[in-house]
Design an enzyme around this catalytic site. Structure first.
Site, mmCIF file in Angstrom:
data_model
loop_
_atom_site.group_PDB
_atom_site.id
_atom_site.type_symbol
_atom_site.label_atom_id
_atom_site.label_comp_id
_atom_site.label_asym_id
_atom_site.label_seq_id
_atom_site.Cartn_x
_atom_site.Cartn_y
_atom_site.Cartn_z
ATOM 1 N N ASN A 1 59.700 62.252 7.892
ATOM 2 C CA ASN A 1 60.690 61.203 7.712
ATOM 3 C C ASN A 1 60.683 60.729 6.256
ATOM 4 O OD1 ASN A 1 58.104 60.042 8.525
ATOM 5 N ND2 ASN A 1 59.113 58.064 8.702
ATOM 6 N N CYS B 1 64.704 60.365 18.305
ATOM 7 C CA CYS B 1 65.801 59.407 18.463
ATOM 8 C C CYS B 1 67.023 60.128 19.040
ATOM 9 C CB CYS B 1 66.135 58.759 17.119
ATOM 10 S SG CYS B 1 66.977 59.848 15.936
ATOM 11 N N GLU C 1 62.250 57.501 4.264
ATOM 12 C CA GLU C 1 62.949 56.214 4.350
ATOM 13 C C GLU C 1 63.680 55.903 3.054
ATOM 14 O OE1 GLU C 1 59.939 53.979 7.468
ATOM 15 O OE2 GLU C 1 59.987 53.294 5.395
ATOM 16 N N CYS D 1 68.570 62.781 16.737
ATOM 17 C CA CYS D 1 67.743 63.990 16.629
ATOM 18 C C CYS D 1 67.750 64.791 17.918
ATOM 19 C CB CYS D 1 66.322 63.639 16.194
ATOM 20 S SG CYS D 1 66.259 63.232 14.426
ATOM 21 N N GLU E 1 62.588 65.389 12.315
ATOM 22 C CA GLU E 1 63.232 66.495 13.022
ATOM 23 C C GLU E 1 64.439 67.013 12.233
ATOM 24 O OE1 GLU E 1 61.742 63.554 16.212
ATOM 25 O OE2 GLU E 1 62.607 63.455 14.201
ATOM 26 N N CYS F 1 65.187 61.497 9.490
ATOM 27 C CA CYS F 1 64.124 61.723 10.461
ATOM 28 C C CYS F 1 63.414 63.040 10.182
ATOM 29 C CB CYS F 1 64.698 61.756 11.869
ATOM 30 S SG CYS F 1 65.422 60.192 12.406
#
Length: 131
Positions: free
Chosen positions: A41, A85, A43, A88, A54, A52
């Site tokens: 990830n 999420c 940010e 994803c 994934e 993310c």
């Protein structure tokens, strides 16, 4: 699930850029060729603009010329395994088969196994785009 995939996800998790949430996630996918692709990830101070793990692994796979994965492993530093999420889940469904295994894990070694199809029942797919 292979030890190699678990190690790849665990190692890339350390590279996550998570200065705001401090919640690092690593993901590894095995492409249909057998190659492993990783993502973590990333940010951003403008929270919705992050990426993310994934999604990063999928982007690496596609950049390498593959468009299908056969298994996935996602690891996070949480008390229980964290599922991908919603976005994803849709991305995993785009590039994996419904029966493709997905393992979600904690850094403490707790694992939960499922499949792409079980993560996203009622998936929106290309068949919905046909006229």
């Amino acid at each position: 699930m292979s030890k190699e995939l678990k190690e790849a996800a665990t190692n890339v998790r350390e590279n996550a850029y998570a200065p705001y949430s401090e919640f690092k996630v690593g993901a590894a996918l095995r492409g249909a060729s057998g190659a492993i692709y990783v993502g973590c990830n990333v940010e951003n101070v403008a929270y919705p603009e992050g990426t993310c793990a994934e999604a990063g692994a999928i982007a690496a796979m596609v950049a390498a010329g593959e468009t299908e994965f056969t298994e996935a492993y996602v690891v996070a530093g949480s008390p229980t395994p964290v599922t991908p999420c919603g976005g994803c889940r849709q991305k995993l469904a785009e590039f994996g088969r419904p029966e493709s295994p997905v393992v979600m894990a904690t850094t403490g070694g707790v694992e939960q196994s499922t499949t792409v199809g079980d993560l996203l029942p009622g998936v929106f797919n290309q068949s919905h785009m046909s006229t």
